[in-house]
Scaffold this motif. Structure first.
Motif, PDB file in Angstrom:
ATOM      1  N   PHE A  97      -7.881   5.556  11.093  1.00  8.09           N
ATOM      2  CA  PHE A  97      -8.434   5.155   9.802  1.00  8.09           C
ATOM      3  C   PHE A  97      -9.320   3.928   9.972  1.00  8.09           C
ATOM      4  O   PHE A  97      -8.994   3.022  10.726  1.00  8.09           O
ATOM      5  CB  PHE A  97      -7.311   4.769   8.823  1.00  8.09           C
ATOM      6  CG  PHE A  97      -6.487   5.915   8.315  1.00  8.09           C
ATOM      7  CD1 PHE A  97      -5.213   6.151   8.812  1.00  8.09           C
ATOM      8  CD2 PHE A  97      -6.972   6.744   7.318  1.00  8.09           C
ATOM      9  CE1 PHE A  97      -4.439   7.194   8.338  1.00  8.09           C
ATOM     10  CE2 PHE A  97      -6.193   7.793   6.829  1.00  8.09           C
ATOM     11  CZ  PHE A  97      -4.944   8.018   7.346  1.00  8.09           C
ATOM     12  N   GLN A 137       0.998   5.629   0.857  1.00  4.37           N
ATOM     13  CA  GLN A 137       0.350   6.808   1.426  1.00  4.37           C
ATOM     14  C   GLN A 137       1.186   8.038   1.105  1.00  4.37           C
ATOM     15  O   GLN A 137       2.274   8.221   1.651  1.00  4.37           O
ATOM     16  CB  GLN A 137       0.180   6.671   2.935  1.00  4.37           C
ATOM     17  CG  GLN A 137      -0.579   7.830   3.571  1.00  4.37           C
ATOM     18  CD  GLN A 137      -0.679   7.699   5.083  1.00  4.37           C
ATOM     19  OE1 GLN A 137       0.191   7.125   5.726  1.00  4.37           O
ATOM     20  NE2 GLN A 137      -1.753   8.222   5.654  1.00  4.37           N
ATOM     21  N   GLN A 188      -2.358  12.271   2.781  1.00  8.00           N
ATOM     22  CA  GLN A 188      -3.485  11.647   2.097  1.00  8.00           C
ATOM     23  C   GLN A 188      -3.806  10.288   2.711  1.00  8.00           C
ATOM     24  O   GLN A 188      -3.156   9.845   3.655  1.00  8.00           O
ATOM     25  CB  GLN A 188      -3.173  11.512   0.601  1.00  8.00           C
ATOM     26  CG  GLN A 188      -2.959  12.861  -0.073  1.00  8.00           C
ATOM     27  CD  GLN A 188      -2.783  12.739  -1.571  1.00  8.00           C
ATOM     28  OE1 GLN A 188      -3.164  11.739  -2.188  1.00  8.00           O
ATOM     29  NE2 GLN A 188      -2.213  13.765  -2.176  1.00  8.00           N
ATOM     30  N   GLY A 239       4.047   7.795  11.732  1.00  7.24           N
ATOM     31  CA  GLY A 239       3.531   7.227  10.495  1.00  7.24           C
ATOM     32  C   GLY A 239       3.189   5.751  10.545  1.00  7.24           C
ATOM     33  O   GLY A 239       2.702   5.191   9.567  1.00  7.24           O
ATOM     34  N   GLN A 240       3.441   5.113  11.661  1.00  3.36           N
ATOM     35  CA  GLN A 240       3.175   3.677  11.769  1.00  3.36           C
ATOM     36  C   GLN A 240       1.672   3.419  11.854  1.00  3.36           C
ATOM     37  O   GLN A 240       0.952   4.130  12.553  1.00  3.36           O
ATOM     38  CB  GLN A 240       3.876   3.111  13.001  1.00  3.36           C
ATOM     39  CG  GLN A 240       5.383   3.257  12.961  1.00  3.36           C
ATOM     40  CD  GLN A 240       6.012   2.939  14.306  1.00  3.36           C
ATOM     41  OE1 GLN A 240       5.344   2.882  15.323  1.00  3.36           O
ATOM     42  NE2 GLN A 240       7.314   2.735  14.310  1.00  3.36           N
ATOM     43  N   LEU A 241       1.216   2.385  11.152  1.00  2.00           N
ATOM     44  CA  LEU A 241      -0.185   1.970  11.199  1.00  2.00           C
ATOM     45  C   LEU A 241      -0.330   0.854  12.219  1.00  2.00           C
ATOM     46  O   LEU A 241       0.175  -0.242  12.015  1.00  2.00           O
ATOM     47  CB  LEU A 241      -0.639   1.470   9.832  1.00  2.00           C
ATOM     48  CG  LEU A 241      -1.059   2.486   8.802  1.00  2.00           C
ATOM     49  CD1 LEU A 241      -1.369   1.796   7.481  1.00  2.00           C
ATOM     50  CD2 LEU A 241      -2.266   3.288   9.265  1.00  2.00           C
ATOM     51  N   TYR A 293       0.860  -1.174   0.000  1.00  2.00           N
ATOM     52  CA  TYR A 293       0.000   0.000   0.000  1.00  2.00           C
ATOM     53  C   TYR A 293       0.902   1.231   0.000  1.00  2.00           C
ATOM     54  O   TYR A 293       2.079   1.161   0.367  1.00  2.00           O
ATOM     55  CB  TYR A 293      -0.893   0.038   1.248  1.00  2.00           C
ATOM     56  CG  TYR A 293      -2.018  -0.971   1.263  1.00  2.00           C
ATOM     57  CD1 TYR A 293      -1.788  -2.315   1.510  1.00  2.00           C
ATOM     58  CD2 TYR A 293      -3.330  -0.562   1.023  1.00  2.00           C
ATOM     59  CE1 TYR A 293      -2.825  -3.235   1.522  1.00  2.00           C
ATOM     60  CE2 TYR A 293      -4.381  -1.474   1.041  1.00  2.00           C
ATOM     61  CZ  TYR A 293      -4.110  -2.804   1.299  1.00  2.00           C
ATOM     62  OH  TYR A 293      -5.145  -3.709   1.310  1.00  2.00           O
ATOM     63  N   PHE A 307       3.735   0.863   2.571  1.00  2.00           N
ATOM     64  CA  PHE A 307       3.461  -0.114   3.602  1.00  2.00           C
ATOM     65  C   PHE A 307       3.367  -1.508   2.987  1.00  2.00           C
ATOM     66  O   PHE A 307       2.650  -1.719   2.014  1.00  2.00           O
ATOM     67  CB  PHE A 307       2.131   0.175   4.309  1.00  2.00           C
ATOM     68  CG  PHE A 307       2.127   1.411   5.146  1.00  2.00           C
ATOM     69  CD1 PHE A 307       1.548   2.585   4.668  1.00  2.00           C
ATOM     70  CD2 PHE A 307       2.682   1.413   6.413  1.00  2.00           C
ATOM     71  CE1 PHE A 307       1.526   3.729   5.442  1.00  2.00           C
ATOM     72  CE2 PHE A 307       2.664   2.558   7.196  1.00  2.00           C
ATOM     73  CZ  PHE A 307       2.086   3.715   6.705  1.00  2.00           C
ATOM     74  N   PHE A 313      -9.326   2.528   2.235  1.00  2.00           N
ATOM     75  CA  PHE A 313      -9.223   3.322   3.453  1.00  2.00           C
ATOM     76  C   PHE A 313     -10.109   4.553   3.365  1.00  2.00           C
ATOM     77  O   PHE A 313     -10.297   5.136   2.295  1.00  2.00           O
ATOM     78  CB  PHE A 313      -7.779   3.769   3.667  1.00  2.00           C
ATOM     79  CG  PHE A 313      -6.899   2.710   4.270  1.00  2.00           C
ATOM     80  CD1 PHE A 313      -6.498   1.620   3.519  1.00  2.00           C
ATOM     81  CD2 PHE A 313      -6.466   2.817   5.580  1.00  2.00           C
ATOM     82  CE1 PHE A 313      -5.680   0.628   4.066  1.00  2.00           C
ATOM     83  CE2 PHE A 313      -5.647   1.838   6.134  1.00  2.00           C
ATOM     84  CZ  PHE A 313      -5.258   0.748   5.380  1.00  2.00           C
ATOM     85  N   GLY A 314     -10.623   4.968   4.534  1.00  2.00           N
ATOM     86  CA  GLY A 314     -11.261   6.268   4.620  1.00  2.00           C
ATOM     87  C   GLY A 314     -10.196   7.359   4.710  1.00  2.00           C
ATOM     88  O   GLY A 314      -8.993   7.079   4.735  1.00  2.00           O
ATOM     89  N   MET A 373       4.955   7.138   1.734  1.00  2.00           N
ATOM     90  CA  MET A 373       5.205   6.035   2.658  1.00  2.00           C
ATOM     91  C   MET A 373       4.653   4.779   2.007  1.00  2.00           C
ATOM     92  O   MET A 373       3.504   4.770   1.560  1.00  2.00           O
ATOM     93  CB  MET A 373       4.518   6.295   3.991  1.00  2.00           C
ATOM     94  CG  MET A 373       4.698   5.167   4.993  1.00  2.00           C
ATOM     95  SD  MET A 373       6.309   5.239   5.785  1.00  2.00           S
ATOM     96  CE  MET A 373       5.860   6.118   7.286  1.00  2.00           C
ATOM     97  N   GLU A 407       5.754  -1.199   9.490  1.00  2.00           N
ATOM     98  CA  GLU A 407       5.917   0.174   9.972  1.00  2.00           C
ATOM     99  C   GLU A 407       6.124   1.172   8.846  1.00  2.00           C
ATOM    100  O   GLU A 407       6.144   2.368   9.092  1.00  2.00           O
ATOM    101  CB  GLU A 407       7.085   0.240  10.950  1.00  2.00           C
ATOM    102  CG  GLU A 407       6.843  -0.561  12.223  1.00  2.00           C
ATOM    103  CD  GLU A 407       7.966  -0.414  13.212  1.00  2.00           C
ATOM    104  OE1 GLU A 407       7.759  -0.742  14.399  1.00  2.00           O
ATOM    105  OE2 GLU A 407       9.068   0.017  12.825  1.00  2.00           O
ATOM    106  N   VAL A 421      -4.394   6.099   2.779  1.00  2.00           N
ATOM    107  CA  VAL A 421      -3.619   4.938   2.346  1.00  2.00           C
ATOM    108  C   VAL A 421      -4.308   4.305   1.130  1.00  2.00           C
ATOM    109  O   VAL A 421      -5.530   4.123   1.119  1.00  2.00           O
ATOM    110  CB  VAL A 421      -3.528   3.915   3.501  1.00  2.00           C
ATOM    111  CG1 VAL A 421      -2.724   2.703   3.075  1.00  2.00           C
ATOM    112  CG2 VAL A 421      -2.905   4.563   4.730  1.00  2.00           C
TER     113      VAL A 421
END
Lengths: 114, 109
Positions: free
Chosen positions: B86, A37, A41, B41-43, A35, A91, B99-100, A89, A107, A43
């Protein structure tokens, strides 16, 4: 808890260069994803990968991009001839099933194209 | 494809306050997840919740699949809860999460 690991965490590259982003998915997972990002914005899905081939890809994932699972543990995203707008970024993610299962995200690798 | 909308876009809370974040989706889903994106920035995975209710500490989530929405509850908020939340959903069989646009939460002292 098992996790998805990504390298590098941050890479700066010159426009036109090739970049390879690396990921080690969770060990017993079979489905892998990338993915993207862009700063500020949401993802966006790029590509899914199963059984050594692409399952699905978005319109973003054009000929500039490719994915590979070169061995039993790594999953890579190659970006050729990078452009300024590739700065984002990235992912990596993995899941144990194709559907109805949690997708775990790494991460992220922050790519800056100058 | 599926549309995922989140509200509110921004939220400022004092530490200790409770909040509810909403996610609306336009189609039936077989995967819905909530994430917290921290300032680095980590999800961070919060919940996998295509239907029903789950709780994890101060966080809980409810998805009403028939009405196509999900709610994330944060109780007794802390400054470490700050970041972007998110939700993401998938309708098909390839786990292509949409994703939203996120809810940006700031918790102040």
């Amino acid at each position: 808890e098992p996790e998805v690991t990504q390298t590098p965490s941050h890479q700066v590259t010159q426009m036109g260069q090739e970049v390879i982003l690396r990921c080690v998915p969770i060990s017993n997972h079979l489905y892998f994803y990338w993915y993207r990002q862009i700063l500020g914005q949401k993802v966006e899905f790029l590509v899914s990968f199963y059984n050594n081939e692409i399952s699905e890809k978005s319109e973003i994932f054009d000929d500039q991009f490719s994915v590979e699972r070169p061995d039993g543990s790594n999953f890579t995203l190659k970006i050729r001839s990078t452009k300024l707008e590739d700065s984002a970024m990235y992912f990596c993610a993995s899941s144990g099933q194709i559907s109805g299962n949690t997708i775990y995200f790494g991460e992220g690798s922050w790519l800056t194209v100058v | 494809g599926i549309q995922v909308e989140q509200s509110p876009p921004d939220l400022i809370l004092q530490e200790g306050a409770n909040s509810t974040l909403r996610c609306n989706f336009s189609d039936s889903v077989n995967n819905l997840q909530w994430f917290h994106q921290n300032p680095w920035g980590q999800l961070i995975n919060l919940f996998y919740i295509p239907s029903g209710t789950k709780q994890n500490g101060r966080l809980s989530a409810t998805t009403v699949a028939t009405e196509r929405y999900s709610l994330l509850y944060i109780s007794s908020s802390q400054t470490t809860d700050s970041g972007v939340y998110f939700c993401a959903a998938d309708t098909g069989t390839a786990s292509k999460l949409t994703f939203g646009t996120g809810t940006r939460l700031q918790v102040t002292l």
